[in-house]
Motif scaffolding. Structure first.
Motif, PDB file in Angstrom:
ATOM      1  N   VAL A 146     -11.064   1.006   3.440  1.00 30.35           N
ATOM      2  CA  VAL A 146      -9.732   1.506   3.766  1.00 30.35           C
ATOM      3  C   VAL A 146      -9.790   3.019   3.598  1.00 30.35           C
ATOM      4  O   VAL A 146      -9.886   3.536   2.488  1.00 30.35           O
ATOM      5  N   LEU A 147      -9.781   3.720   4.728  1.00 33.39           N
ATOM      6  CA  LEU A 147      -9.776   5.184   4.748  1.00 33.39           C
ATOM      7  C   LEU A 147      -8.360   5.596   5.101  1.00 33.39           C
ATOM      8  O   LEU A 147      -7.931   5.464   6.249  1.00 33.39           O
ATOM      9  N   ASP A 148      -7.612   6.050   4.114  1.00 36.81           N
ATOM     10  CA  ASP A 148      -6.197   6.364   4.299  1.00 36.81           C
ATOM     11  C   ASP A 148      -5.976   7.846   4.018  1.00 36.81           C
ATOM     12  O   ASP A 148      -6.041   8.291   2.869  1.00 36.81           O
ATOM     13  N   PHE A 149      -5.708   8.595   5.067  1.00 36.26           N
ATOM     14  CA  PHE A 149      -5.481  10.034   4.906  1.00 36.26           C
ATOM     15  C   PHE A 149      -4.193  10.337   4.147  1.00 36.26           C
ATOM     16  O   PHE A 149      -3.998  11.456   3.684  1.00 36.26           O
ATOM     17  N   ASP A 150      -3.319   9.344   3.976  1.00 35.59           N
ATOM     18  CA  ASP A 150      -2.136   9.524   3.123  1.00 35.59           C
ATOM     19  C   ASP A 150      -2.549   9.773   1.677  1.00 35.59           C
ATOM     20  O   ASP A 150      -1.770  10.289   0.887  1.00 35.59           O
ATOM     21  N   GLU A 151      -3.779   9.408   1.323  1.00 36.93           N
ATOM     22  CA  GLU A 151      -4.304   9.623  -0.024  1.00 36.93           C
ATOM     23  C   GLU A 151      -5.024  10.962  -0.171  1.00 36.93           C
ATOM     24  O   GLU A 151      -5.549  11.263  -1.244  1.00 36.93           O
ATOM     25  N   ALA A 152      -5.060  11.769   0.879  1.00 36.74           N
ATOM     26  CA  ALA A 152      -5.741  13.071   0.809  1.00 36.74           C
ATOM     27  C   ALA A 152      -5.052  13.951  -0.229  1.00 36.74           C
ATOM     28  O   ALA A 152      -3.824  14.012  -0.307  1.00 36.74           O
ATOM     29  N   TYR A 153      -5.873  14.626  -1.020  1.00 35.48           N
ATOM     30  CA  TYR A 153      -5.325  15.458  -2.086  1.00 35.48           C
ATOM     31  C   TYR A 153      -6.062  16.797  -2.144  1.00 35.48           C
ATOM     32  O   TYR A 153      -7.174  16.944  -1.647  1.00 35.48           O
ATOM     33  N   ASN A 154      -5.398  17.759  -2.771  1.00 32.17           N
ATOM     34  CA  ASN A 154      -5.976  19.084  -2.944  1.00 32.17           C
ATOM     35  C   ASN A 154      -6.941  19.093  -4.125  1.00 32.17           C
ATOM     36  O   ASN A 154      -6.685  18.468  -5.151  1.00 32.17           O
ATOM     37  N   PRO A 155      -8.032  19.857  -3.999  1.00 32.57           N
ATOM     38  CA  PRO A 155      -8.911  20.035  -5.155  1.00 32.57           C
ATOM     39  C   PRO A 155      -8.200  20.888  -6.213  1.00 32.57           C
ATOM     40  O   PRO A 155      -7.229  21.595  -5.913  1.00 32.57           O
ATOM     41  N   THR A 156      -8.684  20.828  -7.447  1.00 27.79           N
ATOM     42  CA  THR A 156      -8.021  21.552  -8.538  1.00 27.79           C
ATOM     43  C   THR A 156      -7.973  23.063  -8.304  1.00 27.79           C
ATOM     44  O   THR A 156      -7.059  23.727  -8.788  1.00 27.79           O
ATOM     45  N   ARG A 192       1.737   9.219  -6.239  1.00 24.47           N
ATOM     46  CA  ARG A 192       2.253  10.580  -6.048  1.00 24.47           C
ATOM     47  C   ARG A 192       3.211  10.965  -7.165  1.00 24.47           C
ATOM     48  O   ARG A 192       3.149  12.077  -7.691  1.00 24.47           O
ATOM     49  N   GLU A 193       4.109  10.060  -7.533  1.00 23.91           N
ATOM     50  CA  GLU A 193       5.056  10.342  -8.619  1.00 23.91           C
ATOM     51  C   GLU A 193       4.325  10.574  -9.941  1.00 23.91           C
ATOM     52  O   GLU A 193       4.650  11.508 -10.686  1.00 23.91           O
ATOM     53  N   GLU A 194       3.350   9.734 -10.219  1.00 28.58           N
ATOM     54  CA  GLU A 194       2.581   9.855 -11.459  1.00 28.58           C
ATOM     55  C   GLU A 194       1.816  11.182 -11.504  1.00 28.58           C
ATOM     56  O   GLU A 194       1.775  11.856 -12.532  1.00 28.58           O
ATOM     57  N   LYS A 195       1.231  11.574 -10.378  1.00 30.52           N
ATOM     58  CA  LYS A 195       0.475  12.820 -10.334  1.00 30.52           C
ATOM     59  C   LYS A 195       1.395  14.019 -10.546  1.00 30.52           C
ATOM     60  O   LYS A 195       1.067  14.939 -11.312  1.00 30.52           O
ATOM     61  N   SER A 197       4.053  18.630  -2.936  1.00 26.49           N
ATOM     62  CA  SER A 197       4.608  18.390  -1.605  1.00 26.49           C
ATOM     63  C   SER A 197       3.642  17.524  -0.798  1.00 26.49           C
ATOM     64  O   SER A 197       2.432  17.775  -0.791  1.00 26.49           O
ATOM     65  N   TYR A 198       4.197  16.529  -0.117  1.00 22.09           N
ATOM     66  CA  TYR A 198       3.394  15.594   0.675  1.00 22.09           C
ATOM     67  C   TYR A 198       4.018  15.379   2.054  1.00 22.09           C
ATOM     68  O   TYR A 198       5.233  15.487   2.217  1.00 22.09           O
ATOM     69  N   TYR A 199       3.171  14.999   2.995  1.00 20.61           N
ATOM     70  CA  TYR A 199       3.664  14.477   4.264  1.00 20.61           C
ATOM     71  C   TYR A 199       4.217  13.075   3.997  1.00 20.61           C
ATOM     72  O   TYR A 199       3.813  12.401   3.043  1.00 20.61           O
ATOM     73  N   ALA A 200       5.109  12.635   4.874  1.00 19.73           N
ATOM     74  CA  ALA A 200       5.603  11.259   4.786  1.00 19.73           C
ATOM     75  C   ALA A 200       4.429  10.301   5.006  1.00 19.73           C
ATOM     76  O   ALA A 200       3.523  10.583   5.797  1.00 19.73           O
ATOM     77  N   ILE A 201       4.437   9.196   4.299  1.00 20.07           N
ATOM     78  CA  ILE A 201       3.384   8.196   4.449  1.00 20.07           C
ATOM     79  C   ILE A 201       3.471   7.623   5.860  1.00 20.07           C
ATOM     80  O   ILE A 201       4.537   7.259   6.333  1.00 20.07           O
ATOM     81  N   ASP A 202       2.320   7.567   6.533  1.00 18.52           N
ATOM     82  CA  ASP A 202       2.287   7.199   7.943  1.00 18.52           C
ATOM     83  C   ASP A 202       1.133   6.219   8.194  1.00 18.52           C
ATOM     84  O   ASP A 202      -0.036   6.580   8.023  1.00 18.52           O
ATOM     85  N   ALA A 203       1.452   5.016   8.605  1.00 15.13           N
ATOM     86  CA  ALA A 203       0.436   3.985   8.859  1.00 15.13           C
ATOM     87  C   ALA A 203      -0.565   4.409   9.932  1.00 15.13           C
ATOM     88  O   ALA A 203      -1.675   3.865   9.985  1.00 15.13           O
ATOM     89  N   TRP A 245       0.832  -1.199   0.000  1.00 20.01           N
ATOM     90  CA  TRP A 245       0.000   0.000   0.000  1.00 20.01           C
ATOM     91  C   TRP A 245       0.875   1.260   0.000  1.00 20.01           C
ATOM     92  O   TRP A 245       0.519   2.235  -0.650  1.00 20.01           O
ATOM     93  N   LYS A 246       2.011   1.206   0.689  1.00 22.73           N
ATOM     94  CA  LYS A 246       2.909   2.370   0.699  1.00 22.73           C
ATOM     95  C   LYS A 246       3.507   2.589  -0.691  1.00 22.73           C
ATOM     96  O   LYS A 246       3.562   3.714  -1.179  1.00 22.73           O
ATOM     97  N   ARG A 247       3.948   1.506  -1.316  1.00 26.63           N
ATOM     98  CA  ARG A 247       4.518   1.617  -2.658  1.00 26.63           C
ATOM     99  C   ARG A 247       3.481   2.131  -3.650  1.00 26.63           C
ATOM    100  O   ARG A 247       3.804   2.916  -4.543  1.00 26.63           O
ATOM    101  N   ALA A 248       2.232   1.704  -3.500  1.00 28.12           N
ATOM    102  CA  ALA A 248       1.168   2.175  -4.390  1.00 28.12           C
ATOM    103  C   ALA A 248       0.949   3.679  -4.222  1.00 28.12           C
ATOM    104  O   ALA A 248       0.772   4.405  -5.213  1.00 28.12           O
ATOM    105  N   ILE A 249       0.972   4.171  -2.995  1.00 30.96           N
ATOM    106  CA  ILE A 249       0.803   5.617  -2.756  1.00 30.96           C
ATOM    107  C   ILE A 249       1.991   6.387  -3.318  1.00 30.96           C
ATOM    108  O   ILE A 249       1.818   7.429  -3.959  1.00 30.96           O
ATOM    109  N   GLU A 250       3.207   5.879  -3.101  1.00 31.61           N
ATOM    110  CA  GLU A 250       4.395   6.548  -3.651  1.00 31.61           C
ATOM    111  C   GLU A 250       4.311   6.632  -5.179  1.00 31.61           C
ATOM    112  O   GLU A 250       4.597   7.680  -5.764  1.00 31.61           O
TER     113      GLU A 250
END
Length: 186
Positions: free
Chosen positions: A139-149, A13-16, A40-46, A5-10
């Motif tokens: 799975v509610l993961d705040f590491d996936e939180a993103y800014n609106p356009t 983020r790179e793709e975005k 810019s992102y916070y470090a991924i945190d379980a 899941w961490k690798r998927a988020i990383e």
């Protein structure tokens, strides 16, 4: 616990960041793309990743949501998640734009907004095929939180998180505020 899941988020983020820096449909204004060096992102945190049930409402009510351009959009209050962050129980509403959609939208503001994160709030999208566990929890993961356009350009209209999702805790996860500061009011 697997770190997939961490690798998927990383990777996401790179793709975005690549898309935002290079694609002609990027929400980053063209004049800013040449100097754009990634988001810019916070470090991924379980500690911000939860597998929780959705307390689904029997009769989802329509909710009128204000937008960044003083407009309005209608969503349906679909259910509530309850998670524990820094020892505090936090209830957060999930919405749907269309009752037949499989996606849940979780907009929120927290104690980092306007300082470390975009002032108007951030979003999490939950898709049935990617965010459901085998036992039916989400799975509610705040590491996936993103800014609106609208965090990148005022040419976009973005729904604002309803006040019921203004959280009294800092969520130090997900996407941080976009720089350079363009002087937008949020």
């Amino acid at each position: 616990m697997s770190q997939d899941w961490k690798r998927a988020i990383e990777a996401q983020r790179e793709e975005k960041s690549q898309y935002f820096g290079e694609h002609p449909h990027s929400p980053i204004p063209p004049a800013e793309r040449e100097s754009f060096d990634g988001l810019s992102y916070y470090a991924i945190d379980a500690d911000y990743r939860f597998e929780v049930p959705l307390d689904r409402y029997d009769d989802p009510e329509p909710v009128i949501v204000g937008t960044s351009t003083d407009g309005e959009q209608t969503y349906y209050r679909w259910g509530e998640f309850t998670v524990t962050i820094d020892g505090a129980d936090v209830a957060i509403q999930a919405y749907k734009a269309d009752p037949d959609d499989d996606r849940l939208w979780v907009p929120f503001r927290d104690e980092t907004n306007g300082d470390e994160t975009y002032g108007a709030g951030r979003y999490i999208d939950l898709e049935t095929d990617h965010h459901r566990t085998t036992d039916g929890e989400w799975v509610l993961d705040f590491d996936e939180a993103y800014n609106p356009t609208c965090a990148y350009s005022d040419q976009y209209e973005c729904p604002l998180p309803p006040t019921e999702n203004w959280l009294d805790v800092p969520i130090e996860a997900g996407e941080r505020a976009y720089e350079p500061d363009s002087g937008r009011p949020f």
